[in-house]
Each structure stands twice: as C-alpha cells, then as structure tokens.
Enzyme design. Sequence first.
Site, short mmCIF file in Angstrom:
data_model
loop_
_atom_site.label_atom_id
_atom_site.label_comp_id
_atom_site.label_asym_id
_atom_site.label_seq_id
_atom_site.Cartn_x
_atom_site.Cartn_y
_atom_site.Cartn_z
N GLN A 195 -3.46 -7.38 -4.24
CA GLN A 195 -3.48 -6.66 -2.96
C GLN A 195 -4.34 -5.42 -3.16
OE1 GLN A 195 -1.36 -7.98 -0.11
NE2 GLN A 195 -1.85 -9.62 -1.54
N GLY A 236 4.29 -5.25 7.11
CA GLY A 236 3.55 -6.11 6.18
C GLY A 236 2.10 -5.68 5.98
N HIS A 237 1.43 -6.35 5.07
CA HIS A 237 0.05 -5.97 4.76
C HIS A 237 -0.89 -6.21 5.95
CE1 HIS A 237 -0.22 -10.11 2.46
NE2 HIS A 237 0.19 -10.26 3.68
N ASN A 238 -1.80 -5.26 6.11
CA ASN A 238 -2.84 -5.34 7.14
C ASN A 238 -2.30 -5.29 8.57
OD1 ASN A 238 -3.96 -7.17 4.62
ND2 ASN A 238 -5.49 -5.80 5.54
#
Lengths: 337, 337, 337
Positions: A195, A236-238
């Site tokens: 990540q 969460g990511h992004n």
Amino acid sequence: MFSLAELAERLGARLVGDPDCRVDHVATLEDADTGSITFLANRKYARHLATTRASAVLVSESDAEGLNTNALVVRDPYVAYAQVAAWLYPSRDESAGIHNSACVDADAQVDPGAWIGAQSVIEAGAVVEEGAFIGPGCVVGREAQIGAHTRLVANVSICSQSRIGAHCILHPGAVIGADGFGLANDQGQWVKIPQVGRVILGDKVEVGANTCIDRGAIGDTVIEEGVKLDNLIQIGHNVHIGAHTAIAAGVAIAGSAHIGRHCAIGGCAGIVGHIEIADNTTITAMSMVLNSIHKPGVYSSGGPLEDNANWRKNFVRMKQLDDMARRLKTLEKKLEP
Amino acid sequence: MFSLAELAERLGARLVGDPDCRVDHVATLEDADTGSITFLANRKYARHLATTRASAVLVSESDAEGLNTNALVVRDPYVAYAQVAAWLYPSRDESAGIHNSACVDADAQVDPGAWIGAQSVIEAGAVVEEGAFIGPGCVVGREAQIGAHTRLVANVSICSQSRIGAHCILHPGAVIGADGFGLANDQGQWVKIPQVGRVILGDKVEVGANTCIDRGAIGDTVIEEGVKLDNLIQIGHNVHIGAHTAIAAGVAIAGSAHIGRHCAIGGCAGIVGHIEIADNTTITAMSMVLNSIHKPGVYSSGGPLEDNANWRKNFVRMKQLDDMARRLKTLEKKLEP
Amino acid sequence: MFSLAELAERLGARLVGDPDCRVDHVATLEDADTGSITFLANRKYARHLATTRASAVLVSESDAEGLNTNALVVRDPYVAYAQVAAWLYPSRDESAGIHNSACVDADAQVDPGAWIGAQSVIEAGAVVEEGAFIGPGCVVGREAQIGAHTRLVANVSICSQSRIGAHCILHPGAVIGADGFGLANDQGQWVKIPQVGRVILGDKVEVGANTCIDRGAIGDTVIEEGVKLDNLIQIGHNVHIGAHTAIAAGVAIAGSAHIGRHCAIGGCAGIVGHIEIADNTTITAMSMVLNSIHKPGVYSSGGPLEDNANWRKNFVRMKQLDDMARRLKTLEKKLEP
C-alpha cells in the site's frame, strides 16, 4: 467568566435583561443554576424556558418573548452556544516544547511552538507545525506531517507519510495511514499488495476515538476540510470524502468509495467500495449502501424491531417474498375481468 | 492447587467422591485430563459427563447421579466454576509502586499501594487509588480518578476528569472520556460543541478492548455499577446505562440514550439517541432500535441469510412490499361476499 | 529501480517491448506517467490500456495484443503487481537492536536480530524472534511470543501468553489476547469467568488496525496461517478461523464460532457463536449469520436502500409479512377450482 454585555457584543446578539449579569458555566435548560448560560435549540424543550434557573439563555427571535431570565437573542442558538462554550472552556493544552520522555528523531522537524507530549514518538522526517499538540503516547511516523494547531489527544498512531491539515483534532486510538486491505489471490493463498499511497486530511477535520483511515493502495485516501468523523469508523484505502461531511460512529466505507460534500451518514451504515455518493446526501443509521447515489436526498434501509416471537414469524416469510409476489400476480390475473 | 475438600468448603458444595483429590487447572468436559476440574452448565454437553477424564466436575443436584468422577454439587455450576477458576488463576499483577519509565506528574496523587506501569502517563490532578493497576502504555488524563483495585490492562486512554470506580477492568485500547460527537451546523460548516461533561463509571464495570465511552456534552455519561461491555463498543455522550447490564461486541449507542438495568444487548445492535430502554430488556444481535422500549421482553430485527441468488430475488421484492399489501387488500375486497 | 528485463526474469514473464526500459514506481493505468509500471486486472479498466502513459504494464496473455506500451505478460497480473510493488517499495524497518527508550524485562528473550522500538514494553518471559519488528508504543505481555520477521507496526497490544507466528503484520491499535466476554449470572449480578486460554496466530497472518482477537476462555482462540483480517474486527474467545480466510473490516464473530478455510467474509457481517461455516464459503457485506453453513456458496442478508419515504412505507409492512402470507393463502384457497 463573562458578563452578558460582553457576550452580546462578541456574538452580535440582542440582549434582553441585565447586561452586568455574569455567567461562568454552561448547563441544560432543565439542570441550569445561577451563573449558568443555556440555550434553546430544539422546540421539544421549550416548556423548560418558563422554569429554568439559568442566569441567561440563548434563544432565537421567535422564542424571545415573555422570558423569566436574561436572554441573548441570536440567529442560531446552537451555533452561539458552541461559541460561548468554547470561550468558557478554553483548551488547557497550551504548552510548547518537548516532554523529556518523548522520543523525537534527530531528523524530525518540530516547530518550537508545538508541544510533544510524554512517551510520544516522532520519527525521522516527520514535521510538526506551529501550535500543534502531540498528546501522550502518540506516534508520528516517518515523513508524516502534522499541521498547525492540530491536536492529537493521546495514543494516536499516525503512520508514515500521512499528511494531517491544520486545526484538526484526533481522538485517542485513532489510526491514520495503516495499510489498506489489498490482497491478490494466488491459487488460494493471499499475497499482500503493498500500500504505497498516503492519507491526506484537510484542515479542521475531526477524527473520533479508535477510528481508522487507511492509506491509499496507489494514490491517496483524501478527507477534505471540515469533515467530522465520530468514533470507531473505518475508512478504506483510496476513499475520498468531500468537505464538511459528517459521519457518525461505527460507519464503514470500503475502498475507493467517493463520498460527496455536505453529506450526513448515520451510525453503523455500511458503504461498499467503488461507488459515488452525491453531495448533500443523507444516509440514515445502519443503512447498507450497495450502489451509487446520484440524487441528493435521504436514504434508508433496514427492518423494524419487533417482539422476538413476531419477528421470527415475519423473518421466515422474508425468504418467501418473491414467491408471494408471484402468487399475488397469479391471483390478480385470475380475477381480471 | 486445591483439594476437593477445600473447594467444597469454600463453595458450600456437597462433595461426592475423594476429598483428598487435588485439582490445579480447569478444562472443558471434553478435553479434561487428570488434575483438572470442569463443569456442566449446559445440558447440551451432558453426554460428555460419562466419558470425561476430569478429576472433578461441578454439577447441579439434578446431574449428580451416577457420575464416574468426583463431583462438587452446587446451586449454579457456572457461577461456581467462575469462582474456582479465579482461585486457580489469581491475577499476577500485584505489584505496587511506579515503574521507572512511567511519567507521573508532580501534582498527581498515586496511592503507595497502586502500580503505575512502564511507559504510562499520569497527568496533573489525577488520582490513582489503593491497589489500582495501571498497565503499560496507559494514559490517565488531568484530574481523572481511578478507583481502588481497578485494572487498566495496557494502552488504555482515560481522558481528563473521567471517574472510574473500584474493581473495574479496562482492556487494551479502551478510550474513556473522548469528546462526544457534538456539532452545530453554521451555514454548511460544522462548529464543534465543546464537550464539558465527564464519564462516570461505577464499581465493577468491565470495558472491552478498543471500546469507546464518550464524555458528556453538558452533564455526564454514566455507566452504573456492574455493567459489562465487550470489545469495540461505542457509547455516545450523555448515555446512561443501568446497573448490571451486559452489552456484546460491536454495539453502538447514540447520545443521550437511557438503557435500563439488567438489560442484555446482542452484538452489533444499534440504538439511536434520546430513547429509553426498560429494565430487563433483551435485544438480539444486529438489531436496529429506533424507538423507546417501555415493556421488558426480547426484541429483534434483521433479515434471514440466504443463498445469494434467492436473496437477490427477495431483496428486490422488499421495495414492493407496500404495493403488494395494497394489491392484496384490493383482491380481498373483490372476493368479499 | 528495475529494468523490464530484470522484472521479466524475476516474474517469469514474457516481455513485449524495450528490455532496458526502467521503472521506479507504480501507478494506476489512468494516472501513470513515465517511469511507472501499472497493471490490468479488471476488464472494466481495459479502455485505459490504449491511453496509459505508463512505461510498462502487467497484463495477461489475452490483453497482450496491440499495446502502445511495454508489457510484461503474466498468468495473473494482480499477483505479479503485488510482487513488483514489494520489490519497488521494500520495507524500511530493517533495524536490529533495542531503542534506548524501550523497556525490556530482564527475563524477556529478544533475538539480537529483532528490533524493539521506541517507548515499547516487553514483559517478563516474552520471546521475540529473529527479524521481528516491534514498533513504537507496542506492549508485548508476559510469556507472549512474537515469531520471526513479524511486524507490530505501532501501539499494538499483545496480551500475556499470546503466540504470534512468523511473517505476520499487526497494524496499529490491534489487541491480541484480551479477555473474552465470559460472564456467569449470579442472581442478577455478573461474575467474571477467568479467561485462561490463549490466542494462537499462525504464520503470515495480517491483523488490521484496532482489530481485537480475544483469548480463549478455556483452550485457545486459533487463527490459522495466511488468514487476513482487516480493521476494527472482533474475534470472540475460542473462535477458530481456517487458513487463508479473508475477513473485511467491521466483522464481528462471536465466541466458539468455527470458520472454515478459504472463506471470504464481507465488511460488517455478524456471525453468532458456536456455529460452523464450511470451507470456501463467501458471506457478503453486512450479512447476519445465525446458523451453521454446511454447503460452500455465496450467502447474503439485508434489505435494499430506498428513498426514505418509500422505505418508511415498506418498513411498516415488514411487520405484517406473516399476516400477508396467511391472507394470500386464504385467497388462493377461495379461488381453487
């Protein structure tokens, strides 16, 4: 302690009553006593106006008639209350310097006007700007940036390269910039996707206790200015959250969801990944959001609470719904003229 | 290690078998071996009584016949098991004093019989009473109070002015007294409402890992004595939880909700703010509680798990329910005699 | 920085284009620039292949025709991307030794090739194996074991006797081995059941930020090798999770549930205790699992999101479902020939 004259001037309020009356604490209408200032923001509590023992009350023009107490008449009593309370209860975390138990890497850059609290850790390349407050037990990772006047209350973890804006508040246990949940399945076994993105928090963002905001997989997770996040939220990511959106406790937002500006999301709602929510959308508590919402409005899902015995009966029928719908259609056809 | 004679005396149990038999550990009926003591609390496992290799078993009178092992016959085997296990596995955290890496403010008041663990922080005005155990990495904020024999396991954050009763246990990552989610909307932007109340925990309260209890906005958030909270629970500002209520993991309770005494709330249930739940109410897992509950009972909500293909069919029909109900009514009218 | 020739060799990939082209960072197809390597794993983004400015793209054989960029043709582009990203972004936590602010008990056993970070605590009897990385602010409790090359990022709490395998990653705020929620009710008051089991994590387990895994009541909580847990997950006492299962954020699994191998559990799902989930089962987000699942498949529950006004209408009807079903049956009987 403030006189009502002073508060009226600061607020631009119309004063009804004694300008020399002094208040030194806040209270609810119901529990107010001498020296307290209170407010009426919800009509539901209007009946308490007649009996409150507060020294002063913040009210809107429409409630200003026939009061038994001093009053400050304002456009929005709740906003005015927020201001008065902030004046009466100023933050006591005004130190500057580095506590002797803190570990600040030689390659970190700490403004002399910032405070680095007991048992905290500032890693190499990190930047802590003027007036920032790093509370006890916090970790600011490599190359992370903490904006001016931002406050990490205690035991906050800021992972490497995260960028926190100015005037933010991060409550205990918040985790910013942990790895997102990125996995590739290689013939039954999970391979970790590094990540490599960051978390970017705008100015005036508040992050609740034990809330987690994952770093981007590629590119960044972005929380725009003025966003308010309650406790135990998962981002969460992004994910991208637009400015001035407020999210209540327990919400989870999966990767790459794009939430608009000025949205309000109720507690424990779940939002799947890779969808878009329009600006000014309200989602009620515990809703499950599986698709994009393109039109602002109020959206809900979830079933009613029932006595357990009734619930069990209806619960079983939920599996028969499609069947019931078809049978209903069949009956309608039979009865067509 | 205890002889059965000794345990029988301590428990007030009737002993069946060898008084000199000794036990030094606990086990399940199924996995028990020599030297272990086990229990039968759930009839579902009664079949294992015949084959267990335990040295002794705690049973109720109704199961005391024809056993192959030694037995201690008690009113409530599960409660008796809790007692025996506590005697066999006493807490090992019995130190007193202050670890040399701890930071204790000169204005904090720590009883000489309390323990302040490694890397912990006790801020000015905090009080830590006799026999309290502050584990490693904990932060006890300004003017907070930790009652006698209360145990903060590790990395617990107690925010300023919180009052924790005696004989409480707070598991790692718990956050007590963070700001509640109080915001006023000033023409699209959120203004923070200072949270000036406290958290008050009664005696014998247990707080699970990463559980959050917010301080009151005005007035206090109150958790009465004997309340047991599992992990990852959110308790909003000014919530009141009555004595001896137990709440499973993942529950979220919004601000100013008033939960009665002796309630049981299943995992991941959500309870909205400003409502009341009667004493002795049970709410099952994942229920959504949107209104007050005035009558004790068991309450539930939520839909059945189905094979995804079936679920999709029924899912679509849930949007047609009101329409179906109306069409059903129409058909009934047509067929009225 | 790697040449494509080098990457092709490492991956066993077929190289299309310039073997001397060099890449030093990753990017998405859409945002790629010179020097970047990207991938196509989802057909949805295939349209970006024509316009990407990446220096190289990882593709499968079926997408390898007519590209405008260099390509590495591989069996599984997403798995290959994971590998390339790991090479381009190696972990920077390669230190060995003990930070001077760490507290390591004289009776702990720390491999000289491990790193013990700032402000961390290693208690008596704990074992930290070769290449392990204990980040800042972590607590490793009495007799806990941390396997080789395992990484505790920051502020992680490992309670006494927990055993963490090799090559695990535990993100900030994770709590391993806190007491399970074990209570006996003694005439209205809760008596704590001592939790004397452990947590056992296999190799290559990843545990997300603020995720909690409780120790066993009697016997152990077991997470097998290769399990991946996202953030804010609750794993109750004596749960068993089979190898290579992945669980998304916010899931709660109650005590003694047995989850199979290679399962996938969507975010915020809830699983009650004492049930079994078959290997290879998929459970979608926010599902409520009240019974064992013996047959692998995809399972779901939960209702649709609707405009609030429509939802209210249908919400009311959900309480009438059983009644509607009976009335439908009655009509059908009336119309039987």
